[in-house]
Design a protein around this motif. Sequence first.
Motif, PDB file in Angstrom:
ATOM      1  N   TYR A 139      15.797  -4.082  -7.477  1.00 30.10           N
ATOM      2  CA  TYR A 139      15.605  -4.309  -8.797  1.00 30.10           C
ATOM      3  C   TYR A 139      14.844  -5.845  -9.157  1.00 30.10           C
ATOM      4  O   TYR A 139      14.584  -6.922  -9.949  1.00 30.10           O
ATOM      5  N   ARG A 140      13.462  -5.602  -9.077  1.00 25.32           N
ATOM      6  CA  ARG A 140      12.622  -6.484  -9.003  1.00 25.32           C
ATOM      7  C   ARG A 140      12.064  -6.479 -10.233  1.00 25.32           C
ATOM      8  O   ARG A 140      11.778  -7.965 -10.217  1.00 25.32           O
ATOM      9  N   GLY A 141      11.995  -6.282 -11.047  1.00 26.12           N
ATOM     10  CA  GLY A 141      11.964  -6.537 -12.529  1.00 26.12           C
ATOM     11  C   GLY A 141      12.503  -7.558 -12.981  1.00 26.12           C
ATOM     12  O   GLY A 141      11.980  -8.575 -13.247  1.00 26.12           O
ATOM     13  N   ARG A 142      14.177  -7.206 -13.171  1.00 22.75           N
ATOM     14  CA  ARG A 142      14.740  -8.497 -13.327  1.00 22.75           C
ATOM     15  C   ARG A 142      14.700  -9.729 -12.720  1.00 22.75           C
ATOM     16  O   ARG A 142      15.160 -10.566 -13.071  1.00 22.75           O
ATOM     17  N   THR A 143      14.439  -9.509 -11.084  1.00 20.95           N
ATOM     18  CA  THR A 143      14.566 -10.833 -10.801  1.00 20.95           C
ATOM     19  C   THR A 143      13.051 -11.687 -10.855  1.00 20.95           C
ATOM     20  O   THR A 143      13.318 -13.054 -10.672  1.00 20.95           O
ATOM     21  N   ALA A 144      12.136 -10.660 -10.884  1.00 17.03           N
ATOM     22  CA  ALA A 144      11.151 -11.392 -11.766  1.00 17.03           C
ATOM     23  C   ALA A 144      10.686 -12.603 -12.724  1.00 17.03           C
ATOM     24  O   ALA A 144       9.924 -13.711 -12.324  1.00 17.03           O
ATOM     25  N   ILE A 145      11.849 -11.887 -13.165  1.00 22.75           N
ATOM     26  CA  ILE A 145      11.929 -12.647 -15.299  1.00 22.75           C
ATOM     27  C   ILE A 145      12.777 -13.619 -14.407  1.00 22.75           C
ATOM     28  O   ILE A 145      12.690 -15.124 -14.984  1.00 22.75           O
ATOM     29  N   ASP A 193      33.348   8.165  -8.791  1.00 21.88           N
ATOM     30  CA  ASP A 193      32.199   8.232  -9.412  1.00 21.88           C
ATOM     31  C   ASP A 193      31.317   7.482  -8.389  1.00 21.88           C
ATOM     32  O   ASP A 193      30.921   7.296  -8.570  1.00 21.88           O
ATOM     33  N   PHE A 194      32.035   8.337  -6.959  1.00 28.93           N
ATOM     34  CA  PHE A 194      31.266   8.020  -5.788  1.00 28.93           C
ATOM     35  C   PHE A 194      31.160   6.764  -5.387  1.00 28.93           C
ATOM     36  O   PHE A 194      30.899   5.993  -4.196  1.00 28.93           O
ATOM     37  N   GLU A 195      30.597   5.553  -5.878  1.00 24.84           N
ATOM     38  CA  GLU A 195      30.494   4.645  -5.811  1.00 24.84           C
ATOM     39  C   GLU A 195      29.643   3.654  -4.628  1.00 24.84           C
ATOM     40  O   GLU A 195      29.924   3.385  -3.842  1.00 24.84           O
ATOM     41  N   LEU A 196      28.287   4.667  -4.902  1.00 21.93           N
ATOM     42  CA  LEU A 196      27.138   4.658  -3.362  1.00 21.93           C
ATOM     43  C   LEU A 196      26.578   2.847  -4.414  1.00 21.93           C
ATOM     44  O   LEU A 196      26.688   2.829  -4.902  1.00 21.93           O
ATOM     45  N   LEU A 197      25.719   2.420  -3.013  1.00 28.38           N
ATOM     46  CA  LEU A 197      25.228   1.171  -3.616  1.00 28.38           C
ATOM     47  C   LEU A 197      23.888   1.518  -4.282  1.00 28.38           C
ATOM     48  O   LEU A 197      23.230   1.930  -2.707  1.00 28.38           O
ATOM     49  N   ASP A 198      23.620   2.110  -5.024  1.00 26.66           N
ATOM     50  CA  ASP A 198      21.914   2.288  -5.914  1.00 26.66           C
ATOM     51  C   ASP A 198      20.832   1.774  -5.135  1.00 26.66           C
ATOM     52  O   ASP A 198      19.383   2.119  -5.370  1.00 26.66           O
ATOM     53  N   TYR A 199      20.455   0.418  -4.428  1.00 27.09           N
ATOM     54  CA  TYR A 199      19.163   0.036  -4.441  1.00 27.09           C
ATOM     55  C   TYR A 199      19.353  -0.277  -1.774  1.00 27.09           C
ATOM     56  O   TYR A 199      18.432  -0.684  -2.096  1.00 27.09           O
ATOM     57  N   LEU A 200      20.921   0.604  -1.309  1.00 28.94           N
ATOM     58  CA  LEU A 200      20.192   1.073  -0.610  1.00 28.94           C
ATOM     59  C   LEU A 200      20.109   2.396  -0.556  1.00 28.94           C
ATOM     60  O   LEU A 200      20.562   4.026  -1.256  1.00 28.94           O
ATOM     61  N   THR A 201      19.536   2.669   0.641  1.00 29.74           N
ATOM     62  CA  THR A 201      19.384   4.135   1.105  1.00 29.74           C
ATOM     63  C   THR A 201      20.590   5.507   1.563  1.00 29.74           C
ATOM     64  O   THR A 201      21.770   4.820   1.976  1.00 29.74           O
ATOM     65  N   VAL A 202      20.540   6.182   1.703  1.00 30.42           N
ATOM     66  CA  VAL A 202      21.974   7.249   1.591  1.00 30.42           C
ATOM     67  C   VAL A 202      21.700   6.904   3.317  1.00 30.42           C
ATOM     68  O   VAL A 202      23.707   6.587   3.157  1.00 30.42           O
ATOM     69  N   GLU A 203      21.282   6.717   4.281  1.00 27.18           N
ATOM     70  CA  GLU A 203      21.624   6.061   5.508  1.00 27.18           C
ATOM     71  C   GLU A 203      22.502   4.851   5.550  1.00 27.18           C
ATOM     72  O   GLU A 203      23.373   4.648   6.314  1.00 27.18           O
ATOM     73  N   GLU A 204      21.702   4.587   4.923  1.00 24.62           N
ATOM     74  CA  GLU A 204      22.244   2.397   4.891  1.00 24.62           C
ATOM     75  C   GLU A 204      23.989   2.751   4.057  1.00 24.62           C
ATOM     76  O   GLU A 204      24.711   1.627   4.134  1.00 24.62           O
ATOM     77  N   ASN A 205      23.777   3.668   3.392  1.00 27.17           N
ATOM     78  CA  ASN A 205      25.292   3.713   2.134  1.00 27.17           C
ATOM     79  C   ASN A 205      26.008   4.570   2.981  1.00 27.17           C
ATOM     80  O   ASN A 205      27.374   3.288   2.867  1.00 27.17           O
ATOM     81  N   VAL A 206      25.739   5.242   3.856  1.00 24.16           N
ATOM     82  CA  VAL A 206      27.187   5.667   4.621  1.00 24.16           C
ATOM     83  C   VAL A 206      27.023   5.015   5.959  1.00 24.16           C
ATOM     84  O   VAL A 206      28.129   4.606   6.625  1.00 24.16           O
ATOM     85  N   LEU A 207      26.713   3.833   5.901  1.00 21.96           N
ATOM     86  CA  LEU A 207      26.408   3.190   7.637  1.00 21.96           C
ATOM     87  C   LEU A 207      27.101   1.821   6.956  1.00 21.96           C
ATOM     88  O   LEU A 207      27.234   0.683   7.479  1.00 21.96           O
ATOM     89  N   LEU A 208      27.196   1.349   5.785  1.00 24.59           N
ATOM     90  CA  LEU A 208      27.531   0.205   4.859  1.00 24.59           C
ATOM     91  C   LEU A 208      29.338  -0.262   5.841  1.00 24.59           C
ATOM     92  O   LEU A 208      29.344  -1.668   6.047  1.00 24.59           O
ATOM     93  N   PRO A 209      30.627   0.643   6.010  1.00 26.48           N
ATOM     94  CA  PRO A 209      31.193  -0.402   6.293  1.00 26.48           C
ATOM     95  C   PRO A 209      30.350  -0.889   8.080  1.00 26.48           C
ATOM     96  O   PRO A 209      31.417  -2.307   8.249  1.00 26.48           O
ATOM     97  N   PHE A 210      29.992  -0.802   8.893  1.00 26.35           N
ATOM     98  CA  PHE A 210      29.412  -1.592  10.246  1.00 26.35           C
ATOM     99  C   PHE A 210      28.640  -2.709   9.682  1.00 26.35           C
ATOM    100  O   PHE A 210      28.843  -3.431  10.192  1.00 26.35           O
ATOM    101  N   GLY A 211      27.760  -2.569   8.000  1.00 25.07           N
ATOM    102  CA  GLY A 211      26.658  -3.368   7.985  1.00 25.07           C
ATOM    103  C   GLY A 211      27.740  -4.772   6.646  1.00 25.07           C
ATOM    104  O   GLY A 211      27.283  -6.341   7.112  1.00 25.07           O
ATOM    105  N   ILE A 212      29.302  -4.726   6.448  1.00 30.98           N
ATOM    106  CA  ILE A 212      29.657  -5.472   5.893  1.00 30.98           C
ATOM    107  C   ILE A 212      31.395  -5.963   6.685  1.00 30.98           C
ATOM    108  O   ILE A 212      32.089  -6.715   6.361  1.00 30.98           O
ATOM    109  N   ASN A 213      31.607  -5.566   8.192  1.00 28.94           N
ATOM    110  CA  ASN A 213      32.568  -6.133   8.755  1.00 28.94           C
ATOM    111  C   ASN A 213      31.516  -5.896   9.822  1.00 28.94           C
ATOM    112  O   ASN A 213      31.552  -5.394  10.618  1.00 28.94           O
TER     113      ASN A 213
END
Lengths: 383, 235
Positions: free
Chosen positions: A14-20, B88-108
């Motif tokens: 979200y670099r756009g909103r972060t930049a703002i 609604d899947f609840e995937l994190l948009d800012y992570l890649t597919v691989e990072e989403n799959v491995l998220l449980p390891f990342g936050i626990n």
Amino acid sequence: MSAFWLAWRYIRYYRGRTAILIAAISLTIFLPLATRWMIESFRAKAMDRASKTPLVVGTKGSRFAVALHSLYFRGESPTPMKYAEVERLKAFKLAELIPLHSRFRTRDHAIVGTIPAYFANRQLGLSSGDPMSRYGDCVVGASAAIRLSVKHGDSLLSESENLFDLSGAAPLRMRVTGILKESGTADDDVVFCELETAWIMEGIGHGHALKNEDSGEHSHEASRQNLSQHQEVTDENLRSFHFHGSKAEYPITAIIAVPESDRSATLLQGKYLEADQQYQIIRPLDVIDELMEVVGRVRGLFDIGMLGLAIITCLLVALVLLLSLRLRQREMRTMFLLGCNRGRIVQIVGAELTIVVLTSLAVALIAAGLLATTAESLMLRLL
Amino acid sequence: MIRISNLRYSYGSSGFQLSIPRLEVTATAKVGIVGPSGSGKSTLLNLISGAKVPNDGEIVVGDLSVSSMSDSQRRNFRASRIGFVFQDFELLDYLTVEENVLLPFGINSHLKFGQEQRELLESLAGQAGIAGKLNRRPEQLSQGERQRVAICRALITAPKIVLADEPTGSLDPQTAQEVLNLLIDQVSKHSATLLMVTHDHSQLHRLDRTIDMAQFLGSPVGSRVTDSQSREVSP
């Protein structure tokens, strides 16, 4: 995946909103910081230059105008004084006297006519070329040389006082004999010439054909015969340049006085105590100090405004953060269901905020630092 | 095995009250959970996972009593024993597919990621048909692919129970069928128990049994939803 790593991924996505957000916070930090640093930097440089200019004699009127003119060659040209004042003061043998003449400009740079003692007093040396050796020569300050794109051997044309005054002094083409070393002072923006060269620009001195070359007999029949005066001093026409009238009547715009001792300084100041004096003597250090006090008071008002702005920005950032958390409730819920504890979620959000605030701080510090380094010229433009 | 006894859960002033005298789900069973909106389907999943705590009664998963665990114990239990699949899947948009799959390891921090998990990731991604898309972002995937990623994320910790809350609710019929096949196949392969909330009764025949939540509702709301119970449950 550390909290900072996750925070970084979020911020990068979200670099756009972060930049703002960073821009808003940076600006809030930058404005007061830059103002403070700029003023401090200007104050230090101004006080340093003023301390190296013990006394200045100028025409009566604004003390600020005399100080700014003699230190920075800025502002309106003051009412000229007569060279006779230099000779009067010389008789007292209390100080070294450096007359200045600064009425003309070349492409927005002041042309300052002075004597060699000025360069010694300011410790100005040449980075290339040679010192001035005759009428019509000039040496150029380091910054001015860059802006004017000149090097030694080139020429510079002085500007007419008034484009529409055909009877006024004609422009003089000057030979650039050298470029000064950068000094980090107002001298970098100036074109220096000999006092006599400035008087030629005034029209007091000029060069034209002599009636009898062999005898050197002086006549102004040349003008009557519709022969133009020389607009440039050359080896060939150098001998034809001459001055009219008494030197004591020639104009200068200020005199820098470097007294031999504190006692000499006091005695010299005493010479200007009479009420009917048409000139005044000032201590630039006092004048600049007074000017800085005024600037400081204005800055105080500015700081109050900035404090208000900072509070508003903090509230807006808090609002943005709260709205962002609201928008991310589902994401937080998902993390919670995947086993993430609330502390970890707070860590991630805290890391995001830390990155944003630290980046904003870095941006503001760098920008303010860069601006502060150019403070003197910026502040001078404001004066 | 999941065993619930004398469970009572209510919240707020809405009058919602869930009351389950006895409910057992055998290990590796695939159970459909049906019922009208507001009948407590998602609440049941949250209670089993430890995300919500019952007012009364006991929930036992395997040999662990979830209802008597501390907050941190429930969190660790959820991270290591439960896999979630959301509508609604609840995937994190800012992570890649691989990072989403491995998220449980990342936050626990107590979940360890090693070679075994790397192999499981590759295996799951291959079977879900997303092996070539591990470096993409969720927004670059179709709806069906996103749910496949979510299924991989649910199974990456090799959980004993997979809780799926309307996993095909946002998909077109054909994709829904494919995703359901994947979910059931993978759950079977990992010998996990599946509890799946659904409104699509055509999917129920793929499951071992169905639980109708309307029967567990307390009287204030229960009398209202019981009318619709037959419509909801009957295939």
